[in-house]
Write a protein that holds these residues in place. Structure first.
Motif, PDB file in Angstrom:
ATOM      1  N   MET A   1       0.764  -1.211   0.136  1.00  0.00           N
ATOM      2  CA  MET A   1       0.083   0.077  -0.001  1.00  0.00           C
ATOM      3  C   MET A   1       0.881   1.199   0.037  1.00  0.00           C
ATOM      4  N   ALA A   2       1.984   1.358   0.805  1.00  0.00           N
ATOM      5  CA  ALA A   2       2.701   2.511   0.978  1.00  0.00           C
ATOM      6  C   ALA A   2       3.539   2.606  -0.123  1.00  0.00           C
ATOM      7  N   ALA A   3       3.889   1.444  -1.105  1.00  0.00           N
ATOM      8  CA  ALA A   3       4.751   1.625  -1.944  1.00  0.00           C
ATOM      9  C   ALA A   3       3.900   2.295  -3.332  1.00  0.00           C
ATOM     10  N   GLN A   4       2.824   1.594  -3.347  1.00  0.00           N
ATOM     11  CA  GLN A   4       1.815   2.204  -4.286  1.00  0.00           C
ATOM     12  C   GLN A   4       1.402   3.652  -4.325  1.00  0.00           C
ATOM     13  N   LEU A   5       1.168   4.028  -2.964  1.00  0.00           N
ATOM     14  CA  LEU A   5       1.100   5.579  -2.821  1.00  0.00           C
ATOM     15  C   LEU A   5       2.240   6.303  -3.288  1.00  0.00           C
ATOM     16  N   PHE A   6       3.498   5.885  -2.870  1.00  0.00           N
ATOM     17  CA  PHE A   6       4.747   6.327  -3.265  1.00  0.00           C
ATOM     18  C   PHE A   6       4.947   6.516  -4.920  1.00  0.00           C
ATOM     19  N   LEU A   7       4.590   5.549  -5.604  1.00  0.00           N
ATOM     20  CA  LEU A   7       4.867   5.445  -6.853  1.00  0.00           C
ATOM     21  C   LEU A   7       3.533   6.357  -7.566  1.00  0.00           C
ATOM     22  N   ASN A   8       2.457   6.566  -7.083  1.00  0.00           N
ATOM     23  CA  ASN A   8       1.409   7.407  -7.421  1.00  0.00           C
ATOM     24  C   ASN A   8       2.007   8.529  -7.421  1.00  0.00           C
ATOM     25  N   GLY A   9       2.523   9.039  -6.191  1.00  0.00           N
ATOM     26  CA  GLY A   9       3.115  10.618  -5.870  1.00  0.00           C
ATOM     27  C   GLY A   9       4.155  10.746  -6.891  1.00  0.00           C
ATOM     28  N   LEU A  10       5.125   9.826  -7.061  1.00  0.00           N
ATOM     29  CA  LEU A  10       6.218  10.038  -8.177  1.00  0.00           C
ATOM     30  C   LEU A  10       5.794  10.355  -9.446  1.00  0.00           C
ATOM     31  N   VAL A  11       4.632   9.472  -9.889  1.00  0.00           N
ATOM     32  CA  VAL A  11       4.310   9.640 -11.108  1.00  0.00           C
ATOM     33  C   VAL A  11       3.619  11.023 -11.496  1.00  0.00           C
ATOM     34  N   THR A  12       2.616  11.412 -10.481  1.00  0.00           N
ATOM     35  CA  THR A  12       2.126  12.736 -10.523  1.00  0.00           C
ATOM     36  C   THR A  12       3.223  13.837 -10.327  1.00  0.00           C
ATOM     37  N   GLY A  13       4.192  13.571  -9.528  1.00  0.00           N
ATOM     38  CA  GLY A  13       5.368  14.897  -9.600  1.00  0.00           C
ATOM     39  C   GLY A  13       5.927  14.966 -10.966  1.00  0.00           C
ATOM     40  N   LEU A  14       6.297  14.014 -11.623  1.00  0.00           N
ATOM     41  CA  LEU A  14       6.909  13.758 -12.672  1.00  0.00           C
ATOM     42  C   LEU A  14       6.049  14.396 -13.741  1.00  0.00           C
ATOM     43  N   LEU A  15       4.755  14.168 -13.631  1.00  0.00           N
ATOM     44  CA  LEU A  15       3.790  14.786 -14.894  1.00  0.00           C
ATOM     45  C   LEU A  15       3.774  16.293 -14.571  1.00  0.00           C
ATOM     46  N   LEU A  16       3.731  16.795 -13.338  1.00  0.00           N
ATOM     47  CA  LEU A  16       3.818  18.113 -13.176  1.00  0.00           C
ATOM     48  C   LEU A  16       5.289  18.964 -13.344  1.00  0.00           C
ATOM     49  N   ALA A  17       6.227  18.124 -13.497  1.00  0.00           N
ATOM     50  CA  ALA A  17       7.608  18.574 -13.642  1.00  0.00           C
ATOM     51  C   ALA A  17       8.032  18.831 -14.944  1.00  0.00           C
ATOM     52  N   LEU A  18       7.712  17.910 -15.549  1.00  0.00           N
ATOM     53  CA  LEU A  18       7.809  17.910 -17.206  1.00  0.00           C
ATOM     54  C   LEU A  18       7.439  19.140 -17.957  1.00  0.00           C
ATOM     55  N   PRO A  19       6.230  19.635 -17.966  1.00  0.00           N
ATOM     56  CA  PRO A  19       6.116  20.906 -18.390  1.00  0.00           C
ATOM     57  C   PRO A  19       6.953  21.907 -17.815  1.00  0.00           C
ATOM     58  N   ALA A  20       7.014  22.012 -16.670  1.00  0.00           N
ATOM     59  CA  ALA A  20       7.761  23.188 -16.084  1.00  0.00           C
ATOM     60  C   ALA A  20       9.290  23.110 -16.372  1.00  0.00           C
ATOM     61  N   LEU A  21       9.753  21.880 -16.567  1.00  0.00           N
ATOM     62  CA  LEU A  21      11.208  21.777 -16.941  1.00  0.00           C
ATOM     63  C   LEU A  21      11.344  22.362 -18.651  1.00  0.00           C
ATOM     64  N   ALA A  22      10.277  21.824 -19.192  1.00  0.00           N
ATOM     65  CA  ALA A  22      10.439  22.051 -20.640  1.00  0.00           C
ATOM     66  C   ALA A  22      10.271  23.545 -20.883  1.00  0.00           C
ATOM     67  N   LEU A  23       9.366  24.265 -20.114  1.00  0.00           N
ATOM     68  CA  LEU A  23       9.312  25.705 -20.002  1.00  0.00           C
ATOM     69  C   LEU A  23      10.431  26.563 -19.644  1.00  0.00           C
ATOM     70  N   ILE A  24      11.225  25.902 -18.537  1.00  0.00           N
ATOM     71  CA  ILE A  24      12.229  26.666 -18.147  1.00  0.00           C
ATOM     72  C   ILE A  24      13.539  26.641 -19.031  1.00  0.00           C
ATOM     73  N   LEU A  25      13.768  25.203 -19.759  1.00  0.00           N
ATOM     74  CA  LEU A  25      14.585  25.256 -20.451  1.00  0.00           C
ATOM     75  C   LEU A  25      14.610  25.831 -21.873  1.00  0.00           C
ATOM     76  N   VAL A  26      13.185  25.880 -22.397  1.00  0.00           N
ATOM     77  CA  VAL A  26      13.187  26.702 -23.615  1.00  0.00           C
ATOM     78  C   VAL A  26      13.462  28.285 -23.318  1.00  0.00           C
ATOM     79  N   PHE A  27      12.846  28.808 -22.362  1.00  0.00           N
ATOM     80  CA  PHE A  27      12.902  30.198 -21.966  1.00  0.00           C
ATOM     81  C   PHE A  27      14.511  30.461 -21.789  1.00  0.00           C
ATOM     82  N   GLY A  28      15.042  29.558 -20.854  1.00  0.00           N
ATOM     83  CA  GLY A  28      16.604  29.843 -20.909  1.00  0.00           C
ATOM     84  C   GLY A  28      17.644  29.749 -21.936  1.00  0.00           C
ATOM     85  N   ILE A  29      17.208  29.058 -22.775  1.00  0.00           N
ATOM     86  CA  ILE A  29      18.009  28.769 -24.082  1.00  0.00           C
ATOM     87  C   ILE A  29      17.660  29.854 -25.092  1.00  0.00           C
TER      88      ILE A  29
END
Length: 119
Positions: A1-29
């Motif tokens: 149960m705890a491992a599944q919650l950890f994986l769900n949180g990790l996937v959700t965090g990566l889904l939020l981080a991917l567009p933010a990272l892409a926007l930062i990289l494009v603006f920085g370059i």
């Protein structure tokens, strides 16, 4: 149960981080805020789904197809839409108001707010 919650949180965090990272990289370059990142990520998701379901490609090949589709869309958008915007200074597309010259008294008050301006 705890491992599944950890994986769900990790996937959700990566889904939020991917567009933010892409926007930062494009603006920085490019020094240009390209807010089409969300649309391009959605295009990639649909292209991967199409390749996986309609063409029966395995998931790894569908992901590669989605990456190629998004890369092609980025090249076309850059050549057709964003090329003229990259030559301008980095702004968020907000209209600039012409600056009015302040009176010397108001300018002194802004520079030295602790001092009283003479009447």
């Amino acid at each position: 149960m705890a491992a599944q919650l950890f994986l769900n949180g990790l996937v959700t965090g990566l889904l939020l981080a991917l567009p933010a990272l892409a926007l930062i990289l494009v603006f920085g370059i490019l020094r240009f805020a390209n807010f089409a990142v969300g649309a391009l990520l959605t295009l990639g998701a649909y292209a991967g789904y199409l390749a996986n379901v309609m063409f029966d490609l395995p998931l790894a090949l569908a992901a590669a197809f989605a990456a190629l589709a998004v890369g092609l869309a980025c090249v076309i958008c850059d050549a057709r839409v964003f090329e003229h915007s990259q030559r301008r200074p980095a702004t968020l597309g907000l209209a600039r108001r012409p600056r009015r010259r302040a009176s010397p008294r108001a300018a002194r008050a802004l520079r030295q707010p602790w001092r009283q301006c003479p009447p």
